[in-house]
Design an enzyme around this catalytic site. Structure first.
Site, PDB file in Angstrom:
ATOM      1  N   TRP A  21      -0.097 -41.457 -30.859  1.00 23.15           N
ATOM      2  CA  TRP A  21      -0.601 -40.119 -31.149  1.00 23.15           C
ATOM      3  C   TRP A  21       0.012 -39.577 -32.445  1.00 23.15           C
ATOM      4  O   TRP A  21      -0.691 -39.111 -33.348  1.00 23.15           O
ATOM      5  CB  TRP A  21      -0.302 -39.195 -29.965  1.00 23.15           C
ATOM      6  CG  TRP A  21      -0.808 -37.788 -30.101  1.00 23.15           C
ATOM      7  CD1 TRP A  21      -1.650 -37.290 -31.048  1.00 23.15           C
ATOM      8  CD2 TRP A  21      -0.502 -36.686 -29.238  1.00 23.15           C
ATOM      9  NE1 TRP A  21      -1.895 -35.944 -30.828  1.00 23.15           N
ATOM     10  CE2 TRP A  21      -1.189 -35.559 -29.725  1.00 23.15           C
ATOM     11  CE3 TRP A  21       0.287 -36.552 -28.096  1.00 23.15           C
ATOM     12  CZ2 TRP A  21      -1.103 -34.304 -29.100  1.00 23.15           C
ATOM     13  CZ3 TRP A  21       0.370 -35.312 -27.477  1.00 23.15           C
ATOM     14  CH2 TRP A  21      -0.329 -34.202 -27.969  1.00 23.15           C
ATOM     15  N   TYR A  57      -6.732 -38.839 -32.563  1.00 25.84           N
ATOM     16  CA  TYR A  57      -5.379 -38.853 -33.135  1.00 25.84           C
ATOM     17  C   TYR A  57      -5.486 -38.985 -34.653  1.00 25.84           C
ATOM     18  O   TYR A  57      -5.558 -40.065 -35.212  1.00 25.84           O
ATOM     19  CB  TYR A  57      -4.551 -40.008 -32.574  1.00 25.84           C
ATOM     20  CG  TYR A  57      -4.293 -39.961 -31.088  1.00 25.84           C
ATOM     21  CD1 TYR A  57      -4.534 -38.804 -30.341  1.00 25.84           C
ATOM     22  CD2 TYR A  57      -3.811 -41.077 -30.413  1.00 25.84           C
ATOM     23  CE1 TYR A  57      -4.298 -38.764 -28.972  1.00 25.84           C
ATOM     24  CE2 TYR A  57      -3.566 -41.048 -29.056  1.00 25.84           C
ATOM     25  CZ  TYR A  57      -3.817 -39.899 -28.338  1.00 25.84           C
ATOM     26  OH  TYR A  57      -3.578 -39.885 -26.978  1.00 25.84           O
ATOM     27  N   GLN A 176      -4.820 -42.677 -17.213  1.00 33.62           N
ATOM     28  CA  GLN A 176      -3.650 -42.279 -17.997  1.00 33.62           C
ATOM     29  C   GLN A 176      -3.299 -40.831 -17.647  1.00 33.62           C
ATOM     30  O   GLN A 176      -4.128 -39.935 -17.771  1.00 33.62           O
ATOM     31  CB  GLN A 176      -3.929 -42.416 -19.498  1.00 33.62           C
ATOM     32  CG  GLN A 176      -2.684 -42.145 -20.332  1.00 33.62           C
ATOM     33  CD  GLN A 176      -2.836 -42.471 -21.799  1.00 33.62           C
ATOM     34  OE1 GLN A 176      -2.226 -41.815 -22.664  1.00 33.62           O
ATOM     35  NE2 GLN A 176      -3.639 -43.482 -22.122  1.00 33.62           N
ATOM     36  N   GLY A 205       3.345 -38.577 -22.460  1.00 35.78           N
ATOM     37  CA  GLY A 205       4.419 -37.579 -22.418  1.00 35.78           C
ATOM     38  C   GLY A 205       5.678 -38.106 -21.764  1.00 35.78           C
ATOM     39  O   GLY A 205       6.494 -37.327 -21.270  1.00 35.78           O
ATOM     40  N   GLN A 286      12.410 -45.563 -34.129  1.00 38.99           N
ATOM     41  CA  GLN A 286      12.202 -44.845 -32.874  1.00 38.99           C
ATOM     42  C   GLN A 286      11.985 -45.787 -31.690  1.00 38.99           C
ATOM     43  O   GLN A 286      11.856 -45.337 -30.553  1.00 38.99           O
ATOM     44  CB  GLN A 286      11.023 -43.880 -33.018  1.00 38.99           C
ATOM     45  CG  GLN A 286      11.326 -42.743 -33.987  1.00 38.99           C
ATOM     46  CD  GLN A 286      10.108 -41.883 -34.285  1.00 38.99           C
ATOM     47  OE1 GLN A 286       8.975 -42.366 -34.314  1.00 38.99           O
ATOM     48  NE2 GLN A 286      10.350 -40.598 -34.508  1.00 38.99           N
TER      49      GLN A 286
END
Length: 337
Positions: A21, A57, A176, A205, A286
């Protein structure tokens, strides 16, 4: 890496998937294509084989980046591309739900082009469309499945009732759904339904928009075009409570020699009905902690300790939003009248 069969599909997927995203930049303060491509390559090196994206996105940008990264890498057959369908937008970046037959037919061709592929492994309806019968959407995805353009049929953010309607007319391989340590309200409903009916799940999330990385502090600020600048998890007294919980969770994670992000993802993976936890990233760094989230388990005692930490620290939790996601076409039309 750990792998699992995704529900009743033929797909074998890594239990951690890459969420893209933020790579699209929209609502995340912009993007860096080179860094995003490097992140995708790093994910593949780590054994992640599922990459989750969506047309909205970055209004096609995330899909284009995924397509370019995979073209550079090769070995398309080793990657599970999960993308979505059922949202539409205009040149003012207004987004609304549209899961009609016509929209699906247009979107599949656009996504195939941007992703530089002739099939999509997992095709997911991004949000339920109240203006379109579920049966119409399900039948069209079933048609794509039978045509070989998609390998598995998924939805996103569907309730048990909506999944039940869907399953009367077409196969359903995955859903999802939102899940993290701070937002676990769907465990007893949608996740339980998926577990009971052999439907795979992907969690979005998973790190609570970065809150569970342990890198956000009370002094952290976000640009206006970053969704976190307005999100209730990051505002006022509630933010202080969530940050206090993160500090206590860090201490528990350290007992395992883990970070709070690794603890948070491990907790998600151990919940009933969870197949894949999506780990969002837009820079390779990340993903440094991914390996430490697999290959171990939380004890029953520590799962209970986590529950106590949350109950004691978060006394005013952010309630689940009654309305999430873009508006329906009818809602948008009513606002513009």
């Amino acid at each position: 890496m750990e792998y699992v069969k995704l529900g009743n599909s033929d797909l074998t997927v890594s239990r951690i998937g890459l969420g893209t995203w933020a790579m699209g930049g929209w609502m995340w303060g912009g993007t860096d294509e080179a860094q995003a491509i490097a992140a995708i390559h790093r994910a593949l090196d780590l054994g992640i084989n599922l990459i989750d994206t969506a047309p909205v996105y970055g209004f096609g940008l995330s899909e284009e980046i995924v397509g370019k990264a995979l073209a550079e890498r090769g070995r398309r057959d080793e990657v599970v591309i999960a993308t979505k369908v059922g949202l539409e937008w205009d040149d003012r970046q207004r987004v609304w739900r549209n899961a009609t037959r016509a929209r699906i037919r247009q979107e599949i061709e656009d996504s195939l082009r941007r992703l530089r592929t002739d099939y999509i492994d997992l095709y997911q309806v991004h949000w339920p469309d109240p203006d379109t019968p579920i049966e119409e959407t399900a039948e069209e995805l079933h048609r794509l499945y039978k045509e070989g353009k998609i390998r598995a049929i998924g939805v996103s953010n569907y309730t048990p009732e909506q999944m039940e309607v869907w399953r009367q007319v077409a196969p359903l391989h995955s859903n999802q759904l939102q899940l993290n340590l701070f937002q676990a309200h769907l465990l007893d409903t949608a996740f339980a339904y998926c577990a009971d009916h052999d439907i795979g799940t992907l969690t979005w999330g998973t790190l609570a928009h970065g809150l569970l990385t342990g890198k956000i502090t009370a002094d952290t600020t976000f640009p206006e075009n970053d969704l976190r600048s307005r999100h209730p998890l990051f505002k006022g007294e509630r933010s202080r409570q969530y940050l206090a919980a993160v500090e206590r969770l860090k201490a528990l994670a350290a007992e395992y020699g883990k970070t709070v992000a690794q603890l948070a993802v491990r907790w998600v993976l151990e919940q009933r009905g969870v197949s894949v936890a999506l780990w969002g990233a837009r820079r390779p760094q990340q993903l440094d902690e991914v390996e430490g989230a697999v290959g171990w388990a939380l004890s029953a005692e520590d799962l209970a300790r986590i529950r106590r930490i949350l109950d004691e620290t978060i006394t005013d939790p952010v309630e689940p939003r009654k309305k999430q996601g873009p508006p329906a076409r009818s809602e948008l039309a009513a606002k513009t009248e």
